[in-house]
Design a protein around this motif. Sequence first.
Motif, PDB file in Angstrom:
ATOM      1  N   PRO A 128       4.019 -27.391  -8.203  1.00 55.18           N
ATOM      2  CA  PRO A 128       2.608 -26.997  -8.179  1.00 55.18           C
ATOM      3  C   PRO A 128       2.214 -26.252  -9.455  1.00 55.18           C
ATOM      4  CG  PRO A 128       3.884 -25.703  -6.602  1.00 55.18           C
ATOM      5  CD  PRO A 128       4.797 -26.740  -7.161  1.00 55.18           C
ATOM      6  N   GLN A 129       0.955 -26.354  -9.804  1.00 55.54           N
ATOM      7  CA  GLN A 129       0.416 -25.733 -11.016  1.00 55.54           C
ATOM      8  C   GLN A 129       0.048 -24.267 -10.757  1.00 55.54           C
ATOM      9  OE1 GLN A 129       0.202 -27.727 -13.982  1.00 55.54           O
ATOM     10  NE2 GLN A 129       1.497 -28.838 -12.566  1.00 55.54           N
ATOM     11  N   VAL A 130       0.112 -23.461 -11.799  1.00 54.95           N
ATOM     12  CA  VAL A 130      -0.344 -22.075 -11.708  1.00 54.95           C
ATOM     13  C   VAL A 130      -1.866 -22.099 -11.857  1.00 54.95           C
ATOM     14  CG1 VAL A 130      -0.241 -19.766 -12.709  1.00 54.95           C
ATOM     15  CG2 VAL A 130       1.818 -21.204 -12.692  1.00 54.95           C
ATOM     16  N   LEU A 131      -2.553 -21.886 -10.730  1.00 53.10           N
ATOM     17  CA  LEU A 131      -4.015 -21.930 -10.731  1.00 53.10           C
ATOM     18  C   LEU A 131      -4.625 -20.558 -10.985  1.00 53.10           C
ATOM     19  CD1 LEU A 131      -4.602 -24.303  -7.678  1.00 53.10           C
ATOM     20  CD2 LEU A 131      -4.481 -24.883 -10.113  1.00 53.10           C
ATOM     21  N   GLY A 132      -3.841 -19.521 -10.706  1.00 49.85           N
ATOM     22  CA  GLY A 132      -4.380 -18.179 -10.904  1.00 49.85           C
ATOM     23  C   GLY A 132      -3.436 -17.110 -10.415  1.00 49.85           C
ATOM     24  N   TYR A 133      -4.039 -15.965 -10.124  1.00 54.55           N
ATOM     25  CA  TYR A 133      -3.278 -14.757  -9.817  1.00 54.55           C
ATOM     26  C   TYR A 133      -3.942 -14.009  -8.662  1.00 54.55           C
ATOM     27  CZ  TYR A 133      -2.677 -16.060 -14.664  1.00 54.55           C
ATOM     28  OH  TYR A 133      -2.492 -16.782 -15.808  1.00 54.55           O
ATOM     29  N   TYR A 134      -3.180 -13.136  -8.041  1.00 55.38           N
ATOM     30  CA  TYR A 134      -3.775 -12.247  -7.045  1.00 55.38           C
ATOM     31  C   TYR A 134      -3.242 -10.840  -7.240  1.00 55.38           C
ATOM     32  CZ  TYR A 134       0.516 -12.335  -4.199  1.00 55.38           C
ATOM     33  OH  TYR A 134       1.803 -12.207  -3.753  1.00 55.38           O
TER      34      TYR A 134
ATOM     35  N   ALA B 114       7.331 -19.903 -12.817  1.00 55.94           N
ATOM     36  CA  ALA B 114       6.297 -20.741 -12.196  1.00 55.94           C
ATOM     37  C   ALA B 114       5.801 -21.810 -13.167  1.00 55.94           C
ATOM     38  CB  ALA B 114       5.143 -19.866 -11.726  1.00 55.94           C
ATOM     39  N   HIS B 115       5.636 -21.454 -14.430  1.00 57.74           N
ATOM     40  CA  HIS B 115       5.190 -22.450 -15.421  1.00 57.74           C
ATOM     41  C   HIS B 115       6.275 -23.501 -15.669  1.00 57.74           C
ATOM     42  CE1 HIS B 115       1.205 -21.110 -16.530  1.00 57.74           C
ATOM     43  NE2 HIS B 115       1.636 -19.867 -16.554  1.00 57.74           N
ATOM     44  N   ARG B 116       7.532 -23.091 -15.682  1.00 57.68           N
ATOM     45  CA  ARG B 116       8.625 -24.067 -15.823  1.00 57.68           C
ATOM     46  C   ARG B 116       8.646 -25.030 -14.645  1.00 57.68           C
ATOM     47  NH1 ARG B 116      13.180 -19.991 -18.083  1.00 57.68           N
ATOM     48  NH2 ARG B 116      12.673 -20.265 -20.276  1.00 57.68           N
ATOM     49  N   ALA B 117       8.487 -24.497 -13.439  1.00 54.86           N
ATOM     50  CA  ALA B 117       8.472 -25.347 -12.242  1.00 54.86           C
ATOM     51  C   ALA B 117       7.300 -26.326 -12.290  1.00 54.86           C
ATOM     52  CB  ALA B 117       8.412 -24.484 -10.985  1.00 54.86           C
ATOM     53  N   ALA B 118       6.156 -25.867 -12.773  1.00 54.98           N
ATOM     54  CA  ALA B 118       4.984 -26.745 -12.882  1.00 54.98           C
ATOM     55  C   ALA B 118       5.245 -27.872 -13.873  1.00 54.98           C
ATOM     56  CB  ALA B 118       3.759 -25.929 -13.304  1.00 54.98           C
ATOM     57  N   ARG B 119       5.866 -27.553 -15.000  1.00 56.78           N
ATOM     58  CA  ARG B 119       6.181 -28.593 -15.993  1.00 56.78           C
ATOM     59  C   ARG B 119       7.181 -29.607 -15.447  1.00 56.78           C
ATOM     60  NH1 ARG B 119       6.137 -24.201 -19.536  1.00 56.78           N
ATOM     61  NH2 ARG B 119       8.400 -24.164 -19.678  1.00 56.78           N
ATOM     62  N   ALA B 120       7.986 -29.177 -14.489  1.00 59.00           N
ATOM     63  CA  ALA B 120       8.976 -30.073 -13.882  1.00 59.00           C
ATOM     64  C   ALA B 120       8.387 -30.863 -12.711  1.00 59.00           C
ATOM     65  CB  ALA B 120      10.188 -29.266 -13.418  1.00 59.00           C
TER      66      ALA B 120
ATOM     67  N   HIS C 143       0.840  -1.206   0.000  1.00 58.44           N
ATOM     68  CA  HIS C 143       0.000   0.000   0.000  1.00 58.44           C
ATOM     69  C   HIS C 143       0.871   1.251   0.000  1.00 58.44           C
ATOM     70  CE1 HIS C 143      -2.921   2.957   1.400  1.00 58.44           C
ATOM     71  NE2 HIS C 143      -3.820   2.141   0.876  1.00 58.44           N
ATOM     72  N   PRO C 144       0.662   2.233  -0.838  1.00 58.33           N
ATOM     73  CA  PRO C 144      -0.519   2.515  -1.646  1.00 58.33           C
ATOM     74  C   PRO C 144      -0.452   1.942  -3.066  1.00 58.33           C
ATOM     75  CG  PRO C 144       0.896   4.410  -1.723  1.00 58.33           C
ATOM     76  CD  PRO C 144       1.573   3.386  -0.826  1.00 58.33           C
ATOM     77  N   LEU C 145       0.532   1.090  -3.344  1.00 59.40           N
ATOM     78  CA  LEU C 145       0.639   0.449  -4.658  1.00 59.40           C
ATOM     79  C   LEU C 145      -0.123  -0.863  -4.649  1.00 59.40           C
ATOM     80  CD1 LEU C 145       4.444   1.009  -5.328  1.00 59.40           C
ATOM     81  CD2 LEU C 145       2.524   2.512  -5.894  1.00 59.40           C
ATOM     82  N   GLU C 146      -0.401  -1.399  -5.826  1.00 57.96           N
ATOM     83  CA  GLU C 146      -1.021  -2.710  -5.935  1.00 57.96           C
ATOM     84  C   GLU C 146       0.056  -3.779  -5.854  1.00 57.96           C
ATOM     85  OE1 GLU C 146      -3.788  -3.495  -9.085  1.00 57.96           O
ATOM     86  OE2 GLU C 146      -4.791  -1.561  -8.835  1.00 57.96           O
ATOM     87  N   CYS C 147      -0.191  -4.796  -5.040  1.00 62.43           N
ATOM     88  CA  CYS C 147       0.685  -5.965  -5.033  1.00 62.43           C
ATOM     89  C   CYS C 147       0.127  -6.960  -6.040  1.00 62.43           C
ATOM     90  CB  CYS C 147       0.760  -6.595  -3.638  1.00 62.43           C
ATOM     91  SG  CYS C 147      -0.733  -7.468  -3.120  1.00 62.43           S
ATOM     92  N   CYS C 148       0.945  -7.937  -6.406  1.00 66.53           N
ATOM     93  CA  CYS C 148       0.452  -8.976  -7.303  1.00 66.53           C
ATOM     94  C   CYS C 148       1.321 -10.214  -7.179  1.00 66.53           C
ATOM     95  CB  CYS C 148       0.409  -8.505  -8.753  1.00 66.53           C
ATOM     96  SG  CYS C 148       1.980  -8.008  -9.462  1.00 66.53           S
ATOM     97  N   GLY C 149       0.791 -11.325  -7.661  1.00 62.92           N
ATOM     98  CA  GLY C 149       1.538 -12.564  -7.628  1.00 62.92           C
ATOM     99  C   GLY C 149       0.725 -13.722  -8.167  1.00 62.92           C
ATOM    100  N   LEU C 150       1.242 -14.909  -7.925  1.00 67.28           N
ATOM    101  CA  LEU C 150       0.687 -16.140  -8.487  1.00 67.28           C
ATOM    102  C   LEU C 150       0.076 -17.009  -7.396  1.00 67.28           C
ATOM    103  CD1 LEU C 150       3.819 -16.835 -10.658  1.00 67.28           C
ATOM    104  CD2 LEU C 150       1.667 -15.856 -11.435  1.00 67.28           C
ATOM    105  N   LEU C 151      -0.977 -17.719  -7.754  1.00 69.46           N
ATOM    106  CA  LEU C 151      -1.618 -18.693  -6.869  1.00 69.46           C
ATOM    107  C   LEU C 151      -1.287 -20.079  -7.396  1.00 69.46           C
ATOM    108  CD1 LEU C 151      -5.085 -16.924  -6.644  1.00 69.46           C
ATOM    109  CD2 LEU C 151      -3.272 -16.910  -4.901  1.00 69.46           C
ATOM    110  N   LEU C 152      -0.689 -20.900  -6.554  1.00 69.01           N
ATOM    111  CA  LEU C 152      -0.231 -22.225  -6.974  1.00 69.01           C
ATOM    112  C   LEU C 152      -0.916 -23.320  -6.178  1.00 69.01           C
ATOM    113  CD1 LEU C 152       3.623 -21.521  -7.060  1.00 69.01           C
ATOM    114  CD2 LEU C 152       1.951 -21.139  -8.885  1.00 69.01           C
ATOM    115  N   GLY C 153      -0.986 -24.501  -6.763  1.00 68.17           N
ATOM    116  CA  GLY C 153      -1.546 -25.659  -6.079  1.00 68.17           C
ATOM    117  C   GLY C 153      -1.853 -26.751  -7.069  1.00 68.17           C
ATOM    118  N   ARG C 154      -2.795 -27.600  -6.700  1.00 62.93           N
ATOM    119  CA  ARG C 154      -3.223 -28.698  -7.565  1.00 62.93           C
ATOM    120  C   ARG C 154      -4.731 -28.857  -7.444  1.00 62.93           C
ATOM    121  NH1 ARG C 154       0.979 -30.822  -9.787  1.00 62.93           N
ATOM    122  NH2 ARG C 154       2.934 -31.061  -8.691  1.00 62.93           N
TER     123      ARG C 154
END
Length: 131
Positions: free
Chosen positions: A72-78, A63-69, A21-32
């Motif tokens: 955990p899968q990239v399920l979404g974003y935040y 994250a996508h490379r790690a999932a292919r290996a 705050h006051p900026l937007e944070c962002c990132g990835l949601l991982l799992g299966r």
Amino acid sequence: MEWTVTSAVLAMLRAEAAAAHPLECCGLLLGRGGAITQAVPAANVAAEPWHRFEIDPAALIAAHRAARAGGPQVLGYYHSHPVGEARPSATDQAQAAGDGRVWAIVAGCDVCWWRDDEPGFAPLPCSVTES
């Protein structure tokens, strides 16, 4: 499919939003399957990070490379809305891919879950499990 998120991920999303705050944070949601078990913060590389977000492409590729290996899968974003509600903004809707991924939007202490489908965002019930 029933979606779940761990209490640790939920706490992390709130902490990331408060720290950015006051900026937007962002990132990835991982799992299966429908279980979100990790949140990975990423740099917000948007030109106007106080009211837009853009996940650092290097974080997304990693994250996508790690999932292919086998990771955990990239399920979404935040991302966070430092001012406003925990619902998709007009900008979110315009930039969404319609790919069926999960979006978590954080505003204050509120975290709301959405599915990014072709016709637009739909609320996504998500229950909390213990870490």
